[in-house]
Design a protein around this motif. Structure first.
Motif, PDB file in Angstrom:
ATOM      1  N   PHE A 194       2.387   1.346  -7.174  1.00  0.00           N
ATOM      2  CA  PHE A 194       3.137   2.224  -8.079  1.00  0.00           C
ATOM      3  C   PHE A 194       4.574   1.749  -8.222  1.00  0.00           C
ATOM      4  N   PHE A 195       5.140   1.984  -9.398  1.00  0.00           N
ATOM      5  CA  PHE A 195       6.536   1.612  -9.652  1.00  0.00           C
ATOM      6  C   PHE A 195       7.310   2.832 -10.111  1.00  0.00           C
ATOM      7  N   ALA A 196       8.550   2.905  -9.704  1.00  0.00           N
ATOM      8  CA  ALA A 196       9.421   3.917 -10.300  1.00  0.00           C
ATOM      9  C   ALA A 196       9.839   3.411 -11.683  1.00  0.00           C
ATOM     10  N   LEU A 253       8.656  -7.756  -2.284  1.00  0.00           N
ATOM     11  CA  LEU A 253       8.475  -6.324  -2.004  1.00  0.00           C
ATOM     12  C   LEU A 253       9.785  -5.581  -2.226  1.00  0.00           C
ATOM     13  N   GLY A 254      10.888  -6.179  -1.737  1.00  0.00           N
ATOM     14  CA  GLY A 254      12.186  -5.529  -1.870  1.00  0.00           C
ATOM     15  C   GLY A 254      12.619  -5.401  -3.315  1.00  0.00           C
ATOM     16  N   ALA A 255      12.184  -6.361  -4.151  1.00  0.00           N
ATOM     17  CA  ALA A 255      12.548  -6.307  -5.567  1.00  0.00           C
ATOM     18  C   ALA A 255      11.592  -5.401  -6.348  1.00  0.00           C
ATOM     19  N   SER A 256      10.773  -4.623  -5.621  1.00  0.00           N
ATOM     20  CA  SER A 256       9.787  -3.709  -6.224  1.00  0.00           C
ATOM     21  C   SER A 256       8.685  -4.435  -6.973  1.00  0.00           C
ATOM     22  N   ALA A 257       8.560  -5.742  -6.747  1.00  0.00           N
ATOM     23  CA  ALA A 257       7.489  -6.478  -7.428  1.00  0.00           C
ATOM     24  C   ALA A 257       6.319  -6.613  -6.453  1.00  0.00           C
ATOM     25  N   TYR A 258       5.732  -5.474  -6.094  1.00  0.00           N
ATOM     26  CA  TYR A 258       4.686  -5.479  -5.058  1.00  0.00           C
ATOM     27  C   TYR A 258       3.514  -6.359  -5.442  1.00  0.00           C
ATOM     28  N   ARG A 279       0.833  -1.201   0.000  1.00  0.00           N
ATOM     29  CA  ARG A 279       0.000   0.000   0.000  1.00  0.00           C
ATOM     30  C   ARG A 279       0.879   1.267   0.000  1.00  0.00           C
ATOM     31  N   MET A 280       2.023   1.168   0.665  1.00  0.00           N
ATOM     32  CA  MET A 280       2.929   2.321   0.768  1.00  0.00           C
ATOM     33  C   MET A 280       3.941   2.361  -0.382  1.00  0.00           C
ATOM     34  N   SER A 281       3.677   1.601  -1.452  1.00  0.00           N
ATOM     35  CA  SER A 281       4.647   1.525  -2.550  1.00  0.00           C
ATOM     36  C   SER A 281       5.093   2.889  -3.095  1.00  0.00           C
ATOM     37  N   PRO A 282       4.213   3.935  -3.143  1.00  0.00           N
ATOM     38  CA  PRO A 282       4.715   5.226  -3.651  1.00  0.00           C
ATOM     39  C   PRO A 282       5.855   5.787  -2.810  1.00  0.00           C
TER      40      PRO A 282
END
Length: 670
Positions: free
Chosen positions: A521-523, A338-343, A283-286
């Motif tokens: 969200f992803f960068a 999560l750490g690999a940005s693959a939420y 949820r806090m991905s941004p």
């Protein structure tokens, strides 16, 4: 249906279980005078959770098919300066999926409990707790602000405390729930610091408003240091997730929490409470996307948990603890994603894992009932012919857990391994090793348990504890196991179905479709999923391709090894244990973390407390300041009193001496 969701429907989702919980907990217990009996208690709570599930499913349908969304404040609790403290709902793909998982697993657990807790005195109280738990969890996932998130977070913590210590006459249960509560407090301290930093620098508790200011936060540094503020915020938030989602080193509470009744293990430790941390980070991905340091921290902690908790699963003999360690290991996998940005991959694994892990816990409970409350897998064996439904559902759950192609766990687990492979963070190499090694270990201990319980020689009559009964039942002669009643087996079958098919059905929309488009969200630079999307050609092709990949062969090797060691050559494990005694001892003592916590941290804190009490409180404050001041006054007044005698010649002598001193002084000055 229109593009917005109706507020009354959404309100009914968390409120129904709350009403059920209050009814069973107040009217069904001594507290409210036992107005309603057992049947009424379980009917009310099961109906309320069923209603909640139906409404959640309808919500999911309109979110997924019609693109409906909801993000509104329902009630303003208070306004402090410019800070609004509100209660509100945010419903998007992520929330709708979580609502369905929570309510469905909770419904299965409610039905199962009717059979499992049948002989227990606290029957109505138990139903009240699990309904209250469902309410807390729904408030957590549906919130649109951090205040309500924190409320739900603490509420699930409180109810889990009540549930783990449900049998409060067992000292081990009381110790376990205290441990869970205290370890979670450590995590929650970090969590509330993270929320506090967001409030201090963004001036809002609302998700949408906070995320809108995320880019500005990323430019600030933490006061007095050269750390990035956003990194500090994310690591603090993640410490909260480490407590709730049992990541190393705050994982120590989860295995001990197996002291609670089995339905709890399925509800808390499989599907809902432990996944709250994973949900929160997604949820806090941004915010997390703006800090590579925080993501790397998340990745490494997850990798340590995935690998080292798996090792502990290998040596456990308590059927529930084996499943508990596999939960820890799988939570590590989610954290790695999560750490690999693959939420979305993490949340996808959260969902598939919820079904098969709840299934495995409930099956373990069914086995425990079948063998008369014995939990030691060394004294089982050959249960396949006595408990056919439990056997087949356990097998399906185990196959899903180890990532067999076409099963639910395969799609999410392989996607995690793929995502780590695509990640460019410094910790990605170690993480990749950990998740690959974890595949072999998971397959090994899952099937070690499966073979020891359902195949091989029957060993019930050799159990040294059997004659005096274990737990509740007291059986004089060892009896044959029996299949559990329908209220237990129906939830097993209903959980087995999604454990097999849910991954196949949902991988496309959840990972490569638009299901999470406005919730995660992803960068630009973290595009692991884009790379994976290029290689993805549908779930069938993915399963077919998997037969040539390393994870599949590692899993197969794990199953084969455990088959050889526990079915073909049972003397081998004993020989290995003898040969590697130091390693075995290390694992047996859970890496000595409990010892460290009890002897170093707890004793250190106690010594510090005692030191402050003895040295600070008694000596400095009481001794010097409080008592010292009156002693000083006492001494001064005692001395002065001696001078005040009342005799004239004493005063005359004093005056003469005074004049003499003054004269001497002035002469000496010249």
């Amino acid at each position: 249906m229109s593009q917005t969701l109706s507020l009354s429907t959404l309100l009914a989702v968390p409120m129904a279980p709350l009403v059920g919980a209050l009814a069973a907990g107040i009217l069904g217990t001594k507290f409210g005078g036992n107005w309603i009996g057992r049947r009424m208690s379980h009917s009310l709570t099961i109906f309320s959770v069923f209603l909640s599930f139906v409404l959640s499913a309808m919500t999911l349908k309109s979110v997924a098919l019609d693109g409906a969304r909801f993000n509104e404040t329902l009630y303003t609790w208070m306004v402090v300066g410019g800070l609004k403290m509100e209660i509100g709902f945010l419903v998007d793909g992520l929330t709708a999926m979580m609502m369905c998982v929570v309510t469905f697993v909770s419904l299965m657990v409610h039905i199962y409990t009717v059979g499992y807790m049948e002989e227990d005195d606290g029957y109505n109280r138990f139903f009240a707790y699990i309904s209250l738990f469902t309410f807390s969890m729904l408030m957590l996932v549906m919130s649109n602000n951090m205040l309500q998130l924190f409320f739900g977070w603490e509420a699930v913590g409180l109810v889990s405390y009540l549930l783990i210590g449900f049998w409060f006459n067992k000292p081990s249960a009381i110790f376990a729930n205290m441990k869970a509560f205290l370890v979670n407090r450590v995590g929650d301290f970090g969590f509330i610091l993270g929320i506090g930093l967001i409030v201090a620098f963004a001036g809002t508790l609302n998700y949408t408003e906070a995320f809108a200011k995320a880019a500005d936060l990323a430019k600030l540094s933490f006061p007095g240091t050269d750390w990035m503020l956003i990194t500090v915020i994310c690591i603090c938030l993640f410490i909260g997730a480490m407590g709730k989602s049992a990541q190393f080193p705050l994982h120590v509470w989860l295995p001990d929490s197996m002291e609670g009744p089995t339905p709890i293990s399925a509800l808390i430790h499989a599907a809902t409470m432990v996944t709250a941390g994973i949900f929160m980070v997604a949820r806090m991905s941004p915010l997390f996307e703006l800090s590579e340091t925080a993501l790397n921290f998340v990745l490494v902690i997850g990798a340590i948990t995935a690998l080292f908790m798996g090792f502990l699963g290998i040596i456990q003999n308590d059927i529930k603890r084996v499943v508990a360690y596999s939960t820890l290991s799988q939570l590590g996998y989610m954290t790695v994603a999560l750490g690999a940005s693959a939420y979305s991959v993490a949340v996808f694994h959260l969902m598939t894992h919820a079904f098969f892990k709840a299934l495995l816990f409930l099956a373990a409970g069914s086995v425990i009932m079948g063998v008369h409350h014995n939990q030691d897998i060394r004294w089982m064996g050959g249960l396949r012919k006595y408990m056919p439904i439990t056997w087949i559902t356990s097998l399906l759950g185990s196959l899903a857990l180890i990532g067999t192609p076409l099963f639910a766990g395969f799609y999410s687990k392989d996607s995690i391994i793929e995502a780590v492979h695509e990640s460019h963070l410094p910790g990605a190499g170690f993480a990749l090793f950990a998740v690959l090694a974890g595949v072999f270990i998971t397959a090994f201990y899952s099937f070690r348990m499966y073979f020891l319980v359902f195949h091989g020689k029957e060993r019930f009559d050799q159990n040294p504890d059997a004659h005096h009964g274990h737990g509740h039942g007291h059986h004089s002669e060892p009896q044959h196991p029996h299949e559990s009643p329908w209220v237990v087996t129906v939830p097993l079958v209903l959980l087995a179905i999604p454990s097999v098919v849910i991954g196949f059905m949902t991988i496309e929309p959840m990972l490569y479709g638009a299901f999470f488009k406005d919730s995660i969200f992803f960068a630009e630079k973290h595009e692991a999923l884009k790379e994976m999307a290029k290689a993805f050609h549908g779930p069938v092709q993915m399963a077919w391709h998997a037969l040539t990949t390393l994870p599949f062969w590692l899993a197969l090797a794990g199953v084969a090894t455990s088959y050889y060691m526990y079915m073909v050559n049972p003397a081998l494990p004993t020989a290995i244990k003898k040969a590697f005694m130091p390693i075995y001892t290390l694992l047996e003592n859970k890496y000595y973390l409990d010892w460290f916590n009890e002897n170093v941290l707890a004793r250190g804190a106690r010594a510090l407390g005692t030191g402050l009490w003895k040295g600070g409180d008694e000596y400095v404050i009481d001794g010097t300041l409080v008592n010292g001041s009156w002693k000083l006054v006492d001494w001064v007044s005692g001395t002065v009193r001696r001078v005040q005698t009342g005799y004239l010649y004493h005063y005359a002598l004093g005056m003469i001496l005074g004049v003499f001193v003054l004269m001497t002084y002035f002469v000496w000055l010249k």
